[in-house]
Design an enzyme around this catalytic site. Structure first.
Site, PDB file in Angstrom:
ATOM      1  CD1 TRP A  49     -20.524 -72.649  18.660  1.00 15.80           C
ATOM      2  CD2 TRP A  49     -20.181 -70.827  18.579  1.00 15.80           C
ATOM      3  NE1 TRP A  49     -20.974 -72.705  20.060  1.00 15.80           N
ATOM      4  CE2 TRP A  49     -21.054 -71.053  19.604  1.00 15.80           C
ATOM      5  CE3 TRP A  49     -20.217 -69.222  18.862  1.00 15.80           C
ATOM      6  CZ2 TRP A  49     -21.107 -69.879  21.380  1.00 15.80           C
ATOM      7  CZ3 TRP A  49     -20.642 -68.158  19.425  1.00 15.80           C
ATOM      8  CH2 TRP A  49     -21.514 -69.144  20.569  1.00 15.80           C
ATOM      9  CG  ASN A  50     -15.993 -67.899  19.801  1.00 16.12           C
ATOM     10  OD1 ASN A  50     -15.409 -68.887  20.188  1.00 16.12           O
ATOM     11  ND2 ASN A  50     -15.904 -67.256  21.592  1.00 16.12           N
ATOM     12  CE  LYS A  55     -15.780 -81.225  17.490  1.00 18.27           C
ATOM     13  NZ  LYS A  55     -16.551 -80.493  16.829  1.00 18.27           N
ATOM     14  N   GLY A  71     -13.658 -73.488  24.446  1.00 19.86           N
ATOM     15  CA  GLY A  71     -14.676 -74.197  24.447  1.00 19.86           C
ATOM     16  C   GLY A  71     -15.307 -73.452  25.631  1.00 19.86           C
ATOM     17  CD  GLU A  91      -6.198 -70.373  26.919  1.00 13.43           C
ATOM     18  OE1 GLU A  91      -7.638 -69.777  27.819  1.00 13.43           O
ATOM     19  OE2 GLU A  91      -5.199 -69.960  26.524  1.00 13.43           O
ATOM     20  CG  LEU A  92     -12.067 -74.319  30.530  1.00 14.41           C
ATOM     21  CD1 LEU A  92     -11.912 -74.013  31.388  1.00 14.41           C
ATOM     22  CD2 LEU A  92     -12.128 -74.787  29.016  1.00 14.41           C
ATOM     23  CB  CYS A 111     -13.160 -66.439  25.919  1.00 14.63           C
ATOM     24  SG  CYS A 111     -12.289 -66.148  24.983  1.00 14.63           S
ATOM     25  CD  GLU A 149     -18.573 -67.715  28.844  1.00  9.62           C
ATOM     26  OE1 GLU A 149     -18.434 -69.253  28.441  1.00  9.62           O
ATOM     27  OE2 GLU A 149     -17.225 -67.233  28.602  1.00  9.62           O
TER      28      GLU A 149
HETATM   29  P1  NAI Z   1     -18.379 -77.171  23.527  1.00 10.75           P
HETATM   30  O1  NAI Z   1     -17.387 -76.029  24.993  1.00 10.75           O
HETATM   31  O2  NAI Z   1     -19.927 -77.198  23.808  1.00 10.75           O
HETATM   32  O3  NAI Z   1     -17.821 -76.954  22.739  1.00 10.75           O
HETATM   33  C1  NAI Z   1     -16.830 -76.312  21.850  1.00 10.75           C
HETATM   34  C2  NAI Z   1     -16.275 -78.178  21.459  1.00 10.75           C
HETATM   35  O4  NAI Z   1     -16.168 -78.911  21.666  1.00 10.75           O
HETATM   36  C3  NAI Z   1     -17.050 -78.405  20.170  1.00 10.75           C
HETATM   37  O5  NAI Z   1     -15.681 -78.376  19.093  1.00 10.75           O
HETATM   38  C4  NAI Z   1     -17.519 -79.655  19.881  1.00 10.75           C
HETATM   39  O6  NAI Z   1     -18.359 -79.909  18.881  1.00 10.75           O
HETATM   40  C5  NAI Z   1     -16.628 -79.993  21.144  1.00 10.75           C
HETATM   41  N1  NAI Z   1     -16.806 -81.046  22.225  1.00 10.75           N
HETATM   42  C6  NAI Z   1     -18.286 -80.487  22.528  1.00 10.75           C
HETATM   43  N2  NAI Z   1     -18.517 -82.247  23.328  1.00 10.75           N
HETATM   44  C7  NAI Z   1     -17.590 -82.670  23.511  1.00 10.75           C
HETATM   45  C8  NAI Z   1     -16.587 -83.902  24.278  1.00 10.75           C
HETATM   46  N3  NAI Z   1     -17.416 -84.049  24.811  1.00 10.75           N
HETATM   47  N4  NAI Z   1     -15.734 -84.139  23.343  1.00 10.75           N
HETATM   48  C9  NAI Z   1     -15.395 -83.759  23.116  1.00 10.75           C
HETATM   49  N5  NAI Z   1     -15.225 -82.285  22.618  1.00 10.75           N
HETATM   50  C10 NAI Z   1     -16.252 -82.089  22.577  1.00 10.75           C
HETATM   51  O7  NAI Z   1     -19.897 -75.511  23.285  1.00 10.75           O
HETATM   52  P2  NAI Z   1     -21.060 -74.991  22.888  1.00 10.75           P
HETATM   53  O8  NAI Z   1     -22.307 -76.240  22.752  1.00 10.75           O
HETATM   54  O9  NAI Z   1     -20.440 -74.728  21.520  1.00 10.75           O
HETATM   55  O10 NAI Z   1     -21.727 -73.934  23.458  1.00 10.75           O
HETATM   56  C11 NAI Z   1     -22.071 -73.234  24.636  1.00 10.75           C
HETATM   57  C12 NAI Z   1     -21.854 -72.563  25.366  1.00 10.75           C
HETATM   58  O11 NAI Z   1     -20.282 -72.685  25.767  1.00 10.75           O
HETATM   59  C13 NAI Z   1     -21.445 -71.002  25.290  1.00 10.75           C
HETATM   60  O12 NAI Z   1     -22.957 -70.706  25.502  1.00 10.75           O
HETATM   61  C14 NAI Z   1     -20.969 -70.108  25.985  1.00 10.75           C
HETATM   62  O13 NAI Z   1     -21.555 -69.681  26.733  1.00 10.75           O
HETATM   63  C15 NAI Z   1     -19.441 -71.325  26.149  1.00 10.75           C
HETATM   64  N6  NAI Z   1     -18.326 -71.067  24.563  1.00 10.75           N
HETATM   65  C16 NAI Z   1     -17.835 -70.587  25.267  1.00 10.75           C
HETATM   66  C17 NAI Z   1     -16.482 -69.968  23.686  1.00 10.75           C
HETATM   67  C18 NAI Z   1     -15.080 -69.518  24.920  1.00 10.75           C
HETATM   68  O14 NAI Z   1     -14.432 -69.073  24.335  1.00 10.75           O
HETATM   69  N7  NAI Z   1     -15.171 -69.844  25.869  1.00 10.75           N
HETATM   70  C19 NAI Z   1     -16.784 -70.086  23.015  1.00 10.75           C
HETATM   71  C20 NAI Z   1     -17.673 -70.857  22.623  1.00 10.75           C
HETATM   72  C21 NAI Z   1     -18.827 -71.440  23.581  1.00 10.75           C
END
Ligand code: NAI
Ligand code: MG
Length: 492
Positions: A151-152, A175, A228, A250-251, A284, A385
């Site tokens: 979402w960022n 997605k 994510g 990309e984590l 990130c 993080e």
């Molecule tokens: P997330 O990593 O859970 O979500 C990212 C994407 O993955 C979203 O589109 C979500 O719907 C999808 N997703 C979630 N579970 C899945 C699964 N089991 N299988 C396939 N797709 C799935 O991140 P979320 O919950 O939005 O944020 C949580 C934390 O993640 C944040 O607090 C932050 O620390 C971190 N984050 C890191 C980012 C980065 O660029 N490194 C970006 C966004 C969040």
């Protein structure tokens, strides 16, 4: 309220189950649009469409130069609609209009760059060691790509995947995050306008377990490109491994911003601020650990606080605002929890530390810009993080100490060094375990600079020439030009 539709096979369609969910504006806290709540049926429709487009029809027949032309046309359309798309992103994720507009105006470059690269990917003829054969390689699209995005920075991070994937000849199902799906759905319409054949670009929206999981598990998806959290990345990568699917991950990060005593202090202060408070720390590459050399620690922290105190929270659409809300209610709770954790661990709270409230903050999900001093690198606040406007300041003695502390985390996305000594800059850039190292700057990115993580920050690289290889697979073709079979039971 605006109601969005999925994009499947070149059509705007309702989700199979006929269900929508609300998306909220982080500044007002109010729902402003309805997003399709897709499920496995919609995923299957989208992946089947992508699979058909990959294997037959206009996209499969198109030359690489023609694909490049389409990517260029798309870039032009994004430029035309940049302001509108940026406003949608701000409404959905609460980041500053200046930042999202900057991104939207920059995104076309990804489509121009990879559009230009599309017809420059060449196979090779092989200088074979065997007589009577001619052999060459072909670079072929890896298959249907699933792009799962956060979402960022929804459209920028999606474009890092979409542009090279399409240049390579793949088809794609995106997605987006359930918190910020609107801009990707608006973006999808531009693909049809640019002239992409149906099925090349599809968007399914909804929740991770309802849409992400069936997408990752779909047998016709060959590559998963994810941005994510490391937690979700690990789940996806394990599932992908079971079916030998390709992945790019990309984590997260816990990046070190390292200030030496010989640095230009004013520039370093600005770098430290933009490293953690820009985008409300929701990036990130946030410079969430500020390593300051002991000899300047006190004076540097004082100057940093003087600037940080002036940070103005407010409406992200207002050009005077410097710090916007965090994007989601769970993120607000998470950031406030980490502030509590840091307090309990004994870090010294120097600034902020509360939820942001007051007239300027509306009903938004704000956290005050927060700075902790005297942080020990073993504390959770230095290891995990936070993804919010929370800075940890850590003291170091010399170069070796800075390297030790900077590398003593499981992440390795980025790092920065502030120094006026070129030798030190080079030594540090060699020793830091991170996919990007900046010297005397922070948070700089480009379509032509490879980007990605060491260690738990991920797998693979985005951006730059080689990123297109993430979406290609190599085939060797052997032609007999005169070799005669000898013993048929023995390898040639
Ligand atoms: P997330 O990593 O859970 O979500 C990212 C994407 O993955 C979203 O589109 C979500 O719907 C999808 N997703 C979630 N579970 C899945 C699964 N089991 N299988 C396939 N797709 C799935 O991140 P979320 O919950 O939005 O944020 C949580 C934390 O993640 C944040 O607090 C932050 O620390 C971190 N984050 C890191 C980012 C980065 O660029 N490194 C970006 C966004 C969040
Ligand atoms: Mg939203």
């Amino acid at each position: 309220m605006k109601r969005y539709q999925l994009r499947i096979d070149g059509q705007a369609v309702d989700p199979a189950a006929g269900v929508w969910f609300d998306t909220q504006n982080p500044f007002t806290g109010e729902a402003w649009a309805e997003i399709p709540r897709a499920d496995a049926q919609d995923v299957d429709r989208a992946v089947q469409a992508a699979h058909r487009a990959l294997n037959a029809g206009p996209w499969a027949e198109m030359s690489a130069s023609q694909r490049g032309m389409l990517l260029h046309r798309l870039g032009d359309l994004i430029t035309r609609d940049a302001a509108k798309l940026a406003a949608t992103e701000v409404r959905d994720n609460g980041k500053l209009l200046a930042e999202m507009l900057g991104q939207l105006n920059y995104i076309p470059q990804w489509f121009y760059y990879y559009g230009g690269l599309a017809d420059k990917i060449q196979g090779t003829t092989l200088p074979l060691d065997k007589k009577g054969y001619f052999a060459f390689t072909r670079n072929e699209p890896v298959g249907v790509v699933a792009a799962i995005t956060p979402w960022n920075s929804p459209l920028m991070l999606a474009s890092w995947k979409i542009a090279p994937a399409l240049a390579a000849g793949c088809t794609i199902v995106v997605k987006p995050s359930e918190f910020t799906s609107a801009s990707t759905l608006e973006f999808a319409a531009l693909f049809d306008e640019a002239g992409f054949p149906p099925g090349v670009f599809n968007v399914v929206t909804g929740f991770g377990h309802e849409v992400g999981t069936p997408l990752v598990e779909h047998p016709l998806v060959r590559k998963i490109s994810f941005t994510g959290s490391d937690v979700t990345g690990r789940v996806i990568n394990e599932k992908a491994a079971r079916h030998f699917k390709h992945t790019a991950m990309e984590l997260g990060g816990k990046s070190a911003n390292i200030v030496f005593a010989d640095a230009d202090v004013e520039q370093a202060v600005f770098g430290a601020i933009s490293g953690i408070f820009a985008a409300t720390g929701q990036t990130c590459i946030a410079g969430s650990r500020l390593l300051v050399q002991g000899s300047i620690y006190d004076s540097f922290v004082e100057k940093l606080l003087a600037v940080a105190r002036t940070a103005r929270m407010g409406d992200p659409m207002d050009p005077a605002t410097q710090v916007g809300p965090v994007t989601t209610p769970p993120q607000l709770a998470k950031v406030l929890d980490y502030i509590e954790v840091a307090r309990q661990e004994g870090a010294t709270l120097l600034l902020g530390g509360q939820r942001g409230e007051g007239p300027a903050c509306g009903n938004g999900w704000f956290v005050q810009p927060t700075i902790f001093g005297d942080v020990d690198n073993n504390m959770r606040i230095a290891q995990e993080e936070v993804f919010g406007p929370v800075l940890s300041i850590i003291r170091f003695t010399d170069e070796a100490d800075a390297v030790r502390i900077a590398n003593d985390v499981r992440f390795g996305l980025a790092a920065a060094v502030w120094t006026s000594d070129i030798g030190r800059a080079l030594r540090m850039s060699e020793k830091l375990q991170a996919g990007t190292v900046w010297v005397n700057t922070y948070r700089a990115i480009s379509y032509l600079a490879p980007f990605g993580g060491y260690k738990d920050s991920g797998l693979g690289r985005e951006n730059g020439i080689d990123a297109i290889r993430e979406y290609l697979q190599v085939k060797s073709v052997w032609i007999n030009s005169g070799a005669v079979a000898g013993n048929p039971f023995v390898m040639r």
